[in-house]
Write an enzyme that holds these catalytic residues in place. Structure first.
Site, PDB file in Angstrom:
ATOM      1  N   ILE A 247      12.041 -48.909 -72.614  1.00 25.38           N
ATOM      2  CA  ILE A 247      12.741 -48.402 -71.422  1.00 25.38           C
ATOM      3  C   ILE A 247      11.631 -47.955 -70.484  1.00 25.38           C
ATOM      4  CG2 ILE A 247      14.146 -46.547 -70.455  1.00 25.38           C
ATOM      5  CD1 ILE A 247      16.034 -46.843 -72.755  1.00 25.38           C
ATOM      6  N   PRO A 248      11.499 -48.670 -69.342  1.00 29.42           N
ATOM      7  CA  PRO A 248      10.265 -48.569 -68.541  1.00 29.42           C
ATOM      8  C   PRO A 248      10.222 -47.351 -67.632  1.00 29.42           C
ATOM      9  CG  PRO A 248      11.766 -50.144 -67.557  1.00 29.42           C
ATOM     10  CD  PRO A 248      12.457 -49.636 -68.801  1.00 29.42           C
ATOM     11  N   CYS A 249      10.063 -46.149 -68.222  1.00 29.78           N
ATOM     12  CA  CYS A 249       9.921 -44.961 -67.386  1.00 29.78           C
ATOM     13  C   CYS A 249       8.595 -45.027 -66.612  1.00 29.78           C
ATOM     14  CB  CYS A 249      10.023 -43.695 -68.223  1.00 29.78           C
ATOM     15  SG  CYS A 249       8.856 -43.611 -69.574  1.00 29.78           S
ATOM     16  N   HIS A 250       7.699 -45.947 -67.025  1.00 31.84           N
ATOM     17  CA  HIS A 250       6.444 -46.107 -66.268  1.00 31.84           C
ATOM     18  C   HIS A 250       6.703 -46.748 -64.894  1.00 31.84           C
ATOM     19  CE1 HIS A 250       6.965 -49.927 -68.518  1.00 31.84           C
ATOM     20  NE2 HIS A 250       6.348 -50.499 -67.493  1.00 31.84           N
TER      21      HIS A 250
END
Lengths: 258, 187
Positions: free
Chosen positions: A163-166
């Site tokens: 899950i790309p919180c970046h």
């Protein structure tokens, strides 16, 4: 000395048959009941990652270098080490890394609040190689005032990278902090084809949106529509109102909001 | 804390938070259950499967039981009723498949293969001796002297009067002593 055996001798022999259970028995029970999760190491986009998984899917993703320090924070269950992910899950994880999208990979967000889950599901919609500010997530989930809460929900993402919180930046456009350090955030975005320096330079110049003077549409700078604008037609804006005042309308793909 | 107090405490913890307490439940009882099951089945691999399955079934039951019921469970006898049923079912299904090749489970990590062999020979010897006892007598002897349960607990597990269990155990031990004597085993 051929003394016959006594009852006590027989009882002692039987007591001597008590033994230890095989070493992996307890782990196998805990995995079979779902009390424990399992963990295997896989090659991630920028280095090895520990993938923790249980009955409901992937419950944690931790950079190898940070294992097991961050574990307690992410998973409340004991974890049993295994050599590899089960084939189906391995294929789903690999596809998630290749496409930069979760796809049909099951993730276990059971221990999180509804709000945290909503934030993470929204972050998962951001395409690879693009970033959106915290405020965008907050507005998209219908809680425009919850910018700080969005930030802390993303910081507690149990499955970073997957899950790309970046892909969520500060509201001023800078890439900002990351649970595993800002360098890793930059590296992940670079691996997706985004130049982190370009993002930071725009933020330094306080440019928040770019528009096209041929379409009259403005976007987040990393939106794939924005990246197709050729330099002669590219217009920069410092705010939504500046763009609106200039007669531009928001992009329907990236739905700009600070 | 003595053993039954420890089990009572564990029952309370299982009632409060099943997932948090379950690993301790497994660790507290796995050796005793495995040791007993091993003497009531035919192979080490089988004993491992049955022990594992008994704990998994126990977990599923604990999930369903109301907290009050979990708190009042006598954990060890209760787990043994599950394990013994699995042993009996296994024995029944094997009697329907008469010729089964005896496959020995070798532990790859075992440092010494001859040690393995010695264990296997001893397993076979004890299996042969214990199989000369009738089922309830064999179960009573194993539960009393290998597992170390009390007569009252065994009576509860086997659903037989404690006095009967006591005389069964006595008869079983006498029979085993005769066998060992005939084999020339000396103290």
């Amino acid at each position: 000395m051929n003394q016959p055996l006594t009852t006590a001798d027989v009882e002692r022999s039987l007591a001597g048959l008590a033994t230890s259970a095989p070493p992996h028995l307890a782990d196998q029970v805990l995995v079979a009941t779902g009390v424990a999760d399992q963990v295997a190491t896989v090659a991630g986009p920028i280095g090895p990652l520990r993938i923790v998984f249980g009955r409901r899917g992937v419950s944690a993703c931790v950079p190898d270098a940070h294992w097991p320090d961050h574990l307690a924070h992410h998973v409340g269950r004991p974890v049993v080490e295994v050599d590899a992910l089960p084939p189906r899950l391995a294929a789903q994880v690999e596809r998630a890394f290749d496409t930069g999208k979760l796809g049909n990979l099951p993730v276990d967000l059971e221990t999180l609040s509804d709000f945290q889950r909503t934030v993470l599901r929204k972050a998962a919609e951001i395409p690879p190689g693009e970033v959106r500010p915290y405020g965008w997530v907050a507005r998209e989930i219908g809680k425009p005032g919850a910018v700080r809460a969005v930030g802390s929900a993303l910081n507690k993402n149990p499955v970073p990278v997957l899950i790309p919180c970046h892909r969520v930046s500060r509201s001023d456009g800078h890439l900002g902090e990351y649970a595993y350090g800002p360098e890793m955030k930059r590296d992940l975005l670079a691996a997706e084809g985004l130049d982190p320096d370009v993002v930071e330079t725009l933020a330094d110049r306080r440019i928040r949106y770019v528009g096209s003077d041929t379409t009259g549409i403005y976007c987040h700078p990393t939106c794939r529509a924005a990246r197709r604008i050729t330099p002669p037609h590219r217009v920069e804006f410092r705010s939504e109102s500046a763009a609106e005042d200039a007669g531009y309308r928001p992009c329907k793909v990236c739905r700009p909001a600070a | 804390m003595n053993r039954s107090d420890a089990m009572g405490d564990l029952a309370h913890r299982l009632a409060r938070d099943l997932d948090a307490a379950f690993p301790d439940f497994v660790r507290a009882l796995q050796d005793r259950v495995y040791s007993g099951v091993l003497r009531l089945t035919r192979r080490r691999g089988e004993a491992e499967e049955i022990t594992q399955e008994a704990f998994v079934r126990a977990y599923r039951a604990l999930e369903r039981y109301p907290a009050e019921q979990v708190r009042s469970l006598a954990l060890q006898p209760w787990l043994w009723t599950i394990a013994l049923n699995l042993c009996r079912n296994r024995a029944r299904s094997q009697s329907r498949r008469p010729t089964e090749v005896e496959l020995r489970d070798h532990d790859d990590q075992a440092p010494d293969r001859t040690e393995d062999e010695a264990i296997a020979v001893s397993d076979d010897e004890w299996r042969r001796r214990l199989e000369t006892l009738t089922e309830p007598v064999r179960a009573a002897v194993v539960l009393r002297h290998v597992v170390g349960l009390g007569y009252e607990e065994i009576a509860e597990i086997l659903e037989r009067p404690a006095g009967t269990v006591k005389s069964d155990v006595h008869r079983g031990i006498t029979r085993l002593r005769t066998l060992l004597d005939e084999e020339g085993v000396r103290p």
